[in-house]
Design an enzyme around this catalytic site. Structure first.
Site, PDB file in Angstrom:
ATOM      1  N   GLY A 235     -28.176 -49.692   3.674  1.00  0.00           N
ATOM      2  CA  GLY A 235     -28.113 -49.351   5.089  1.00  0.00           C
ATOM      3  C   GLY A 235     -26.952 -49.945   5.843  1.00  0.00           C
ATOM      4  O   GLY A 235     -26.924 -49.867   7.078  1.00  0.00           O
ATOM      5  N   THR A 239     -21.789 -45.597   2.143  1.00  0.00           N
ATOM      6  CA  THR A 239     -21.550 -44.158   1.977  1.00  0.00           C
ATOM      7  C   THR A 239     -20.830 -43.575   3.185  1.00  0.00           C
ATOM      8  O   THR A 239     -19.964 -42.697   3.050  1.00  0.00           O
ATOM      9  CB  THR A 239     -22.883 -43.436   1.748  1.00  0.00           C
ATOM     10  OG1 THR A 239     -23.566 -44.043   0.644  1.00  0.00           O
ATOM     11  CG2 THR A 239     -22.667 -41.967   1.443  1.00  0.00           C
ATOM     12  N   GLU A 456     -50.992 -67.520  17.431  1.00  0.00           N
ATOM     13  CA  GLU A 456     -49.643 -67.178  17.890  1.00  0.00           C
ATOM     14  C   GLU A 456     -49.135 -68.181  18.904  1.00  0.00           C
ATOM     15  O   GLU A 456     -47.930 -68.483  18.948  1.00  0.00           O
ATOM     16  CB  GLU A 456     -49.628 -65.758  18.478  1.00  0.00           C
ATOM     17  CG  GLU A 456     -50.024 -64.663  17.507  1.00  0.00           C
ATOM     18  CD  GLU A 456     -49.127 -64.619  16.287  1.00  0.00           C
ATOM     19  OE1 GLU A 456     -47.944 -65.021  16.386  1.00  0.00           O
ATOM     20  OE2 GLU A 456     -49.595 -64.191  15.222  1.00  0.00           O
ATOM     21  N   ASP A 531     -47.219 -66.475   6.642  1.00  0.00           N
ATOM     22  CA  ASP A 531     -46.518 -67.741   6.885  1.00  0.00           C
ATOM     23  C   ASP A 531     -46.482 -68.589   5.620  1.00  0.00           C
ATOM     24  O   ASP A 531     -45.450 -69.192   5.291  1.00  0.00           O
ATOM     25  CB  ASP A 531     -47.206 -68.516   8.014  1.00  0.00           C
ATOM     26  CG  ASP A 531     -47.287 -67.710   9.303  1.00  0.00           C
ATOM     27  OD1 ASP A 531     -46.328 -66.967   9.577  1.00  0.00           O
ATOM     28  OD2 ASP A 531     -48.295 -67.816  10.019  1.00  0.00           O
TER      29      ASP A 531
END
Length: 663
Positions: A235, A239, A456, A531
């Site tokens: 990516g 090309t 979180e 994690d």
């Protein structure tokens, strides 16, 4: 012209042989399948034959409503039977006659047959047999004829007419179907359409300049490189860069893939390589582009069984000879691309074949900004779109990822019936690429939601107060992807070298979620799987790859040139035991640091978790309002900066003055 006539004569010969083979097969089939001479008769004649006692046997084929009548040997001496035998079987010896007639139903035939036998002498009655048979041979004959005709049409006619199909593959197996771009079908992609990659474009621009003005380079006796190998992750635009070369150069451009050489038949790959270079020499000067060259250029002798002839090796040998053998390929330049250079054969990478290896890495912040501008040209953007901010928030993105981000942002804006694409749409596109699709219909219990919020929040608080942690961008507990119930997004620095304390802080931050679960709930969950995988790999790299552990020492057991699988460890069992101990010690130390930090910042942890439960997604500005700005510790003042180190006059002259060239 002679080559076309030769191909046409070969086609005519193949066609004639095939037609003769069809006729021979049909003749043999009809000869051996037709061992009887069948003559249709009426029921009245059958009755007369029965009354004359000429019938030997009668067979009723029930599934076909057909009756077969066989004659006695004595009856064949009669004159009218001899005439029928000569007329039907003149081409075949020792034949016999079989008479057949149709019946409306089995019951009617049984009734009529009994009436006929009632008129005969009881001793001359023979009765009849009943059986079932398959379809007549004529159906098989026509089926075989139709099959042979279809084979002839697809494998001969289409091959002769130059059409694509099985026939073309049969008679043009050695021919390589490469895409050729010349004056008739030019590629419209140019270097202006390739954002970033400044150094890589300079390398390939030399190829284009040489093809346009070769005297500029040959004036001093220099030679243009024969091959350029584009190396980089998927990516990154390898090309696309090759297409830009085709668009800029006014020479034929032959494009194909490495898998085009791979074939199950022996020798086909090598023949296709020779055919490729033959076409290139005819169109010289020209450029050959081979995408994914690792499909055919793998290292020879790796993982092969003894005595096995690998067709891929034969193809590679032919490619090596054509690139730099006794035959000269002047004017033919090869550009190849791969994302696995470690598996390529060393003979393929030497100077004279691929003289240059151009590394195309993931774009930095400047290139990302240019790529986003390039892909957002066709979008209807809001007036105040901050392209620089988007480039800062997408570290590690490849060119394909950035193109996908722009497209996803446009789709999200259209889904929300907006007239323009906004920054919110771009942020949603980044979230989708990083975290996955938002799962609004995934219902989780309040207990699970609270657990995810504190998990979180633990990541965010640990990263907020650690010196070398990446800056926080946003925290969310919205379910995304396959199994992610929440995620924290950070902004990594653009750096290539990491110190030991930076890696340890990253491990500590990753363990902040599990540490928060144990502090708040007194138990841990499976939510830290991702994690744990990441920190285990990083901890083993600290010990075995980067040589940062005092017990193991300055050793690296990583082999970057390894191209095959190995089942042996490059260290002893004692060292293996030491490595496991040190990795566990590193992770235990980081987990203790995370727990101690979160216990100290328990108030901030609770505030952030409660805010997540209410809003589900909070940004860096919200965290600053809740717990204050992030304080970065000042560097150690005991170590003097380099500018303050005293130097002698001679040292200053050597260090800071321009060196003179020695002739």
């Amino acid at each position: 012209m002679k080559q076309k006539e030769k191909k046409f004569s070969q086609y005519n010969a193949a066609q004639s042989i095939f037609v003769l083979a069809i006729l021979a097969i049909l003749g043999l089939f009809f000869y051996y399948s037709r061992d009887q001479n069948v003559i249709p008769i009426s029921e009245k004649r059958f009755e007369k034959m029965m009354l004359d006692q000429d019938v030997k046997s009668v067979t009723l084929i029930t599934n076909q409503h057909l009756v077969e009548v066989a004659l006695r040997e004595g009856a064949l001496a009669k004159e009218h039977y001899q005439k029928e035998l000569k007329a039907r079987a003149a081409w075949k010896s020792n034949s016999r006659l079989v008479y057949t007639f149709r019946i409306p139903s089995v019951k009617i035939f049984d009734k009529n047959f009994k009436e006929i036998e009632s008129k005969m002498d009881p001793q001359a009655r023979i009765g009849y047999m009943s059986e079932e048979r398959s379809e007549p041979a004529s159906f098989i004959n026509w089926s075989l004829l139709l099959t042979l005709f279809l084979i002839y049409w697809f494998f001969i006619r289409k091959a002769g007419n130059g059409m694509a199909g099985p026939g073309a593959q049969l008679f043009n197996m050695n021919t390589l179907k490469a895409t050729i771009f010349d004056k008739d079908n030019q590629i419209k992609v140019t270097f202006q359409d390739v954002a970033g990659m400044k150094e890589a474009k300079e390398e390939v621009k030399e190829i284009v300049d040489f093809l346009k003005t070769p005297e500029k380079f040959t004036l001093l006796g220099g030679k243009i490189p024969k091959g350029i190998l584009l190396v980089g992750p998927p990516g990154t635009g390898k090309t696309l860069l090759a297409k830009a070369v085709a668009g800029e150069a006014n020479v034929p451009f032959i494009s194909l893939s490495g898998s085009d050489f791979v074939e199950m038949f022996v020798g086909i790959g090598a023949a296709r390589v020779r055919d490729l270079f033959k076409k290139a020499k005819e169109k010289a000067p020209c450029i050959i582009f081979i995408d994914e060259i690792d499909a055919v250029g793998r290292a020879r002798g790796k993982a092969n069984m003894p005595g096995v002839n690998d067709e891929r090796e034969n193809t590679l040998n032919s490619l090596l000879v054509e690139m730099d053998g006794f035959s000269t390929n002047s004017g033919v330049i090869i550009i190849a691309a791969t994302n696995r250079p470690e598996v390529l054969d060393i003979a393929l990478l030497r100077p004279g074949r691929f003289d240059r290896q151009v590394s195309i890495d993931n774009p930095d912040i400047v290139d990302r900004e240019a790529i986003i501008k390039c892909h957002s040209k066709g979008l209807k953007l809001e007036r105040h779109i901050r392209i620089r901010q988007l480039a800062e928030q997408t570290p590690g993105f490849s060119g394909a990822d950035l193109a996908n981000m722009c497209n996803e942002a446009a789709l999200i804006a259209a889904r929300k019936n907006r007239r323009f694409v906004t920054m919110t749409d771009f942020h949603s596109a980044v979230d989708r690429i990083v975290g996955g699709l938002e799962k609004k219909n995934k219902l989780i219990s309040p207990e699970e939601k609270k657990l995810v919020a504190y998990h979180e929040a633990g990541h965010a608080i640990a990263g907020w107060f650690l010196e070398h942690a990446h800056p926080l961008v946003k925290v969310s507990i919205v379910p995304r992807g396959i199994a992610a119930l929440g995620y924290a997004q950070y902004l990594p620095k653009e750096q290539f070298i990491y110190q030991e304390d930076q890696l340890l802080d990253e491990i500590t931050m990753a363990l902040g979620g599990r540490a928060a679960e144990e502090i708040i709930f007194g138990k841990i969950s499976t939510g830290a799987l991702n994690d744990l995988e990441r920190i285990t790999k990083l901890a083993y790299s600290i010990v075995t790859v980067y040589g940062m552990n005092p017990r193991v020492g300055h050793l690296s057991f990583h082999n970057s040139k390894q191209t095959d699988y190995t089942f042996t460890k490059p260290y002893s069992e004692k060292t293996s035991y030491t490595i496991d101990e040190e990795v566990k010690a590193i992770i235990d130390l980081a987990y203790g640091r995370a727990k101690a930090l979160l216990k100290e910042k328990i108030h901030e942890l609770t505030l952030l978790a409660k805010a997540l439960l209410v809003r589900e997604t909070i940004f860096k500005s919200d965290v600053e309002r809740l717990i204050g700005k992030r304080l970065i510790p000042e560097p150690n003042k005991d170590t003097p900066p380099i500018e303050d180190i005293p130097l002698t006059t001679e040292q200053e002259e050597i260090a800071y003055k321009e060196p003179t060239e020695e002739i």
